[in-house]
Design an enzyme around this catalytic site. Structure first.
Site, PDB file in Angstrom:
ATOM      1  N   SER A 164       0.826  -1.205   0.000  1.00  0.00           N
ATOM      2  CA  SER A 164       0.000   0.000   0.000  1.00  0.00           C
ATOM      3  C   SER A 164       0.865   1.261   0.000  1.00  0.00           C
ATOM      4  O   SER A 164       0.516   2.257  -0.634  1.00  0.00           O
ATOM      5  CB  SER A 164      -0.968   0.009   1.178  1.00  0.00           C
ATOM      6  OG  SER A 164      -0.260  -0.049   2.394  1.00  0.00           O
ATOM      7  N   TYR A 165       2.004   1.204   0.691  1.00  0.00           N
ATOM      8  CA  TYR A 165       2.925   2.345   0.685  1.00  0.00           C
ATOM      9  C   TYR A 165       3.438   2.591  -0.737  1.00  0.00           C
ATOM     10  O   TYR A 165       3.426   3.723  -1.219  1.00  0.00           O
ATOM     11  CB  TYR A 165       4.086   2.077   1.642  1.00  0.00           C
ATOM     12  CG  TYR A 165       5.129   3.164   1.655  1.00  0.00           C
ATOM     13  CD1 TYR A 165       4.921   4.336   2.365  1.00  0.00           C
ATOM     14  CD2 TYR A 165       6.322   3.011   0.965  1.00  0.00           C
ATOM     15  CE1 TYR A 165       5.882   5.344   2.387  1.00  0.00           C
ATOM     16  CE2 TYR A 165       7.282   4.011   0.972  1.00  0.00           C
ATOM     17  CZ  TYR A 165       7.059   5.169   1.679  1.00  0.00           C
ATOM     18  OH  TYR A 165       8.004   6.157   1.686  1.00  0.00           O
ATOM     19  N   CYS A 166       3.853   1.520  -1.408  1.00  0.00           N
ATOM     20  CA  CYS A 166       4.362   1.646  -2.777  1.00  0.00           C
ATOM     21  C   CYS A 166       3.267   2.113  -3.731  1.00  0.00           C
ATOM     22  O   CYS A 166       3.519   2.929  -4.618  1.00  0.00           O
ATOM     23  CB  CYS A 166       4.945   0.321  -3.250  1.00  0.00           C
ATOM     24  SG  CYS A 166       6.456  -0.137  -2.366  1.00  0.00           S
TER      25      CYS A 166
END
Length: 108
Positions: free
Chosen positions: A4-6
């Protein structure tokens, strides 16, 4: 752990490009800033060298003055060049680093 960060970073990159195209006719410039690891609370457990927020801010101001569109500050320039030259190798290296980092956290 990082998907999700990426994904959020990919979305930020896409909106940066779209805004640059949309705002260009009005004379507004958009600078995409893609740092590696910045010394913030989020990176407190990261062992690799970190760029200070002050150094990052200085590089951003300089890039704006030069009229750049994209900035890969600190060690990010080297990582970006590796990604462009060898994308699959870079992907595997990042996956291995994530694996090692999460294994280290799990043992503590």
């Amino acid at each position: 752990l990082m998907a999700s960060y990426c994904a959020s970073k990919a979305a930020a990159h896409s909106i940066t490009q779209a805004l640059r195209a949309e705002l260009q006719p009005s004379g507004v410039r958009v600078l995409g800033v893609y740092p590696a690891v910045v010394d913030t609370p989020m990176s407190r457990d990261v062992a690799e060298p970190k760029q200070s927020p002050r150094e990052l801010a200085q590089e951003v101001v300089e890039a704006i003055r030069r009229g750049e569109e994209d900035l890969y500050p600190g060690t990010a320039e080297h990582a970006y060049r590796n990604f462009v030259a060898h994308p699959k190798q870079f992907e595997r290296q990042m996956a291995m680093r994530l694996h090692d980092a999460t294994a280290s956290v799990a043992t503590h």
